[in-house]
Design a protein around this motif. Structure first.
Motif, mmCIF file in Angstrom:
data_model
loop_
_atom_site.group_PDB
_atom_site.id
_atom_site.type_symbol
_atom_site.label_atom_id
_atom_site.label_comp_id
_atom_site.label_asym_id
_atom_site.label_seq_id
_atom_site.Cartn_x
_atom_site.Cartn_y
_atom_site.Cartn_z
ATOM 1 N N GLY A 257 0.819 -1.202 0.000
ATOM 2 C CA GLY A 257 0.000 0.000 0.000
ATOM 3 C C GLY A 257 0.856 1.256 0.000
ATOM 4 O O GLY A 257 2.046 1.233 -0.346
ATOM 5 N N ASN A 258 0.268 2.347 0.420
ATOM 6 C CA ASN A 258 0.927 3.642 0.343
ATOM 7 C C ASN A 258 2.183 3.722 1.209
ATOM 8 O O ASN A 258 3.226 4.223 0.784
ATOM 9 C CB ASN A 258 -0.065 4.740 0.748
ATOM 10 C CG ASN A 258 0.423 6.130 0.402
ATOM 11 O OD1 ASN A 258 1.125 6.319 -0.575
ATOM 12 N ND2 ASN A 258 0.046 7.110 1.208
ATOM 13 N N ALA A 259 2.093 3.221 2.425
ATOM 14 C CA ALA A 259 3.221 3.363 3.351
ATOM 15 C C ALA A 259 4.423 2.531 2.921
ATOM 16 O O ALA A 259 5.546 3.044 2.800
ATOM 17 C CB ALA A 259 2.787 2.972 4.760
ATOM 18 N N TYR A 260 4.216 1.247 2.692
ATOM 19 C CA TYR A 260 5.361 0.398 2.378
ATOM 20 C C TYR A 260 5.923 0.675 0.991
ATOM 21 O O TYR A 260 7.121 0.459 0.761
ATOM 22 C CB TYR A 260 5.000 -1.084 2.541
ATOM 23 C CG TYR A 260 4.886 -1.481 3.994
ATOM 24 C CD1 TYR A 260 5.962 -1.330 4.865
ATOM 25 C CD2 TYR A 260 3.694 -1.970 4.510
ATOM 26 C CE1 TYR A 260 5.850 -1.660 6.208
ATOM 27 C CE2 TYR A 260 3.575 -2.312 5.842
ATOM 28 C CZ TYR A 260 4.654 -2.158 6.690
ATOM 29 O OH TYR A 260 4.551 -2.483 8.015
ATOM 30 N N SER A 261 5.109 1.182 0.067
ATOM 31 C CA SER A 261 5.676 1.557 -1.233
ATOM 32 C C SER A 261 6.650 2.721 -1.072
ATOM 33 O O SER A 261 7.703 2.755 -1.721
ATOM 34 C CB SER A 261 4.569 1.900 -2.228
ATOM 35 O OG SER A 261 3.788 2.996 -1.783
ATOM 36 N N ASP A 262 6.328 3.685 -0.199
ATOM 37 C CA ASP A 262 7.279 4.764 0.082
ATOM 38 C C ASP A 262 8.578 4.209 0.649
ATOM 39 O O ASP A 262 9.680 4.634 0.262
ATOM 40 C CB ASP A 262 6.682 5.761 1.081
ATOM 41 C CG ASP A 262 5.672 6.707 0.465
ATOM 42 O OD1 ASP A 262 5.526 6.709 -0.774
ATOM 43 O OD2 ASP A 262 5.007 7.443 1.222
ATOM 44 N N LEU B 285 10.614 2.272 -2.125
ATOM 45 C CA LEU B 285 11.247 3.159 -3.094
ATOM 46 C C LEU B 285 12.423 3.917 -2.476
ATOM 47 O O LEU B 285 13.426 4.179 -3.146
ATOM 48 C CB LEU B 285 10.219 4.128 -3.667
ATOM 49 C CG LEU B 285 9.180 3.467 -4.576
ATOM 50 C CD1 LEU B 285 8.025 4.414 -4.867
ATOM 51 C CD2 LEU B 285 9.813 2.987 -5.874
ATOM 52 N N HIS B 286 12.315 4.254 -1.209
ATOM 53 C CA HIS B 286 13.429 4.912 -0.532
ATOM 54 C C HIS B 286 14.619 3.976 -0.442
ATOM 55 O O HIS B 286 15.763 4.359 -0.730
ATOM 56 C CB HIS B 286 13.003 5.369 0.864
ATOM 57 C CG HIS B 286 14.096 6.025 1.643
ATOM 58 N ND1 HIS B 286 14.743 5.378 2.673
ATOM 59 C CD2 HIS B 286 14.681 7.250 1.541
ATOM 60 C CE1 HIS B 286 15.660 6.189 3.188
ATOM 61 N NE2 HIS B 286 15.650 7.326 2.515
ATOM 62 N N LEU B 287 14.387 2.733 -0.046
ATOM 63 C CA LEU B 287 15.483 1.771 0.070
ATOM 64 C C LEU B 287 16.109 1.477 -1.294
ATOM 65 O O LEU B 287 17.330 1.320 -1.407
ATOM 66 C CB LEU B 287 14.982 0.480 0.712
ATOM 67 C CG LEU B 287 16.028 -0.608 0.963
ATOM 68 C CD1 LEU B 287 17.144 -0.091 1.880
ATOM 69 C CD2 LEU B 287 15.380 -1.850 1.562
ATOM 70 N N VAL C 236 10.575 6.925 5.994
ATOM 71 C CA VAL C 236 10.201 8.135 5.264
ATOM 72 C C VAL C 236 8.692 8.395 5.292
ATOM 73 O O VAL C 236 8.268 9.553 5.381
ATOM 74 C CB VAL C 236 10.689 8.102 3.792
ATOM 75 C CG1 VAL C 236 12.195 8.206 3.725
ATOM 76 C CG2 VAL C 236 10.193 6.860 3.062
ATOM 77 N N HIS C 237 7.887 7.355 5.216
ATOM 78 C CA HIS C 237 6.446 7.573 5.151
ATOM 79 C C HIS C 237 5.937 8.197 6.455
ATOM 80 O O HIS C 237 6.253 7.742 7.552
ATOM 81 C CB HIS C 237 5.710 6.257 4.897
ATOM 82 C CG HIS C 237 4.230 6.451 4.740
ATOM 83 N ND1 HIS C 237 3.669 6.908 3.563
ATOM 84 C CD2 HIS C 237 3.205 6.306 5.617
ATOM 85 C CE1 HIS C 237 2.365 7.011 3.721
ATOM 86 N NE2 HIS C 237 2.061 6.657 4.953
ATOM 87 N N LEU D 63 2.430 11.096 -0.477
ATOM 88 C CA LEU D 63 3.605 10.236 -0.434
ATOM 89 C C LEU D 63 4.768 11.028 0.127
ATOM 90 O O LEU D 63 4.779 12.260 0.084
ATOM 91 C CB LEU D 63 3.936 9.679 -1.817
ATOM 92 C CG LEU D 63 4.339 10.650 -2.934
ATOM 93 C CD1 LEU D 63 5.832 11.020 -2.886
ATOM 94 C CD2 LEU D 63 4.009 10.048 -4.289
ATOM 95 N N GLN D 64 5.741 10.336 0.671
ATOM 96 C CA GLN D 64 6.929 10.974 1.208
ATOM 97 C C GLN D 64 8.172 10.361 0.554
ATOM 98 O O GLN D 64 8.175 9.172 0.204
ATOM 99 C CB GLN D 64 7.004 10.813 2.730
ATOM 100 C CG GLN D 64 6.038 11.688 3.496
ATOM 101 C CD GLN D 64 4.622 11.142 3.550
ATOM 102 O OE1 GLN D 64 4.414 9.943 3.687
ATOM 103 N NE2 GLN D 64 3.644 12.031 3.448
ATOM 104 N N TYR D 65 9.211 11.164 0.432
ATOM 105 C CA TYR D 65 10.441 10.717 -0.224
ATOM 106 C C TYR D 65 11.603 11.586 0.240
ATOM 107 O O TYR D 65 11.407 12.667 0.812
ATOM 108 C CB TYR D 65 10.297 10.813 -1.746
ATOM 109 C CG TYR D 65 10.252 12.247 -2.239
ATOM 110 C CD1 TYR D 65 11.386 12.863 -2.771
ATOM 111 C CD2 TYR D 65 9.087 13.013 -2.128
ATOM 112 C CE1 TYR D 65 11.346 14.193 -3.185
ATOM 113 C CE2 TYR D 65 9.039 14.334 -2.544
ATOM 114 C CZ TYR D 65 10.175 14.919 -3.074
ATOM 115 O OH TYR D 65 10.142 16.225 -3.473
ATOM 116 N N CYS D 66 12.815 11.132 -0.036
ATOM 117 C CA CYS D 66 14.020 11.901 0.257
ATOM 118 C C CYS D 66 14.623 12.373 -1.058
ATOM 119 O O CYS D 66 15.013 11.540 -1.893
ATOM 120 C CB CYS D 66 15.028 11.048 1.018
ATOM 121 S SG CYS D 66 16.658 11.833 1.149
#
Length: 283
Positions: free
Chosen positions: A172-177, A180-182, A235-236, A260-263
């Motif tokens: 879902g939204n949280a683990y996809s963030d 993608l960060h990893l 990040v999320h 969504l959150q990202y670095c």
């Protein structure tokens, strides 16, 4: 929203705490939650809760020869009660959608916060009778790298592909963030244009993030799972805080019903993503 690790943990908790107990009563408090009518929910009563499992983000409880399947949606949860009042619940606007009473006096509520009531409860002979289950892609933790790579290569943003349950189920939204960060990928990168090395990194990140979350949540009581999930995110939900990898400020892109959150340093070569759905997006 509960995702694969949390639903798997809820299923494990039910297997440990409630397997073998008899369902004495099922109360549908929010009529909008009930999505099937044959067999009736009363067919579950007097039957043992045999086991519980997870299919994507669906919780599948085997009760007698039937399956009680629920999708907790964005704001749903399972609350286990060691002791329930014998008084029946009255339909209303409260958070409880479904109550399941068990033979030792305990039971659990399926609840949903907020005004958008999307929690779904099905009673079926086979989960495959449910269209949304039947059309799920393979579970994210059961697919090998070759299969993952073939499915993920779509002409669409990788964030959307990861969260499309018809492609791969459970993210879902949280683990996809987090994934993608990893993997050090922009959420707006086009999945079909990723290099072989990027696809490998994405697969490895998917497995690492989800397996770690499953290991962390399994054995937790239902009441503590949400807090455990939040505590483990890098990040999320951490907009404005420093990235735990590079120290840059975590940024957010907001949409009509989600964000969504990202670095920037880790994922977009230092460039901020446009915070408008229809803007020209940085890739």
């Amino acid at each position: 929203m509960p995702e694969l690790p949390e639903v798997a943990a809820l299923a494990a908790y039910l297997r440990e705490r409630a397997a073998g107990l008899t369902v004495t009563r099922v109360e549908i408090v929010a009529l909008s939650a009930l999505k099937t009518y044959s067999p009736p929910v009363t067919a579950l009563e007097g039957q043992p809760l045999v086991t519980a499992g997870q299919v994507g983000k669906y919780l599948d409880m085997t009760i007698g020869g039937l399956h009680a399947v629920t999708h907790l949606s964005r704001a749903g949860w399972l609350h286990y009660r060691e002791e329930l009042s014998p008084a029946p619940l009255k339909p209303g606007r409260g958070p409880i959608a479904v109550r399941v009473r068990l033979s030792d006096g305990s039971g659990f509520d399926l609840t949903e916060a907020g005004t958008q009531k999307r929690l779904a409860f099905y009673v079926v002979s086979d989960p495959q009778e449910i269209e949304f289950v039947r059309t799920l892609g393979p579970d994210a933790l059961t697919i090998d790298e070759a299969g993952f790579t073939e499915l993920i290569k779509k002409n669409a943003q990788v964030k959307g592909v990861l969260t499309d349950q018809r492609v791969i189920a459970g993210i879902g939204n949280a683990y996809s963030d987090e994934i993608l960060h990893l993997a050090k990928l922009s959420p707006f990168a086009i999945a079909g244009k990723l290099t072989g090395d990027q696809l490998h990194a994405l697969y490895e990140a998917t497995q690492d993030i989800l397996r770690h979350a499953v290991e962390k949540t399994t054995g937790q009581q239902a009441a503590t799972l949400k807090a455990e999930k939040r505590a483990g995110l890098r990040v999320h939900g951490r907009t404005g805080l420093p990235c735990p990898v590079c120290g840059d400020t975590i940024r957010e892109v907001s949409f009509a019903t989600s964000n969504l959150q990202y670095c920037p340093t880790c994922q977009t070569k230092g460039k901020p993503l446009a915070d408008r759905r229809l803007s020209k997006l940085v890739r």
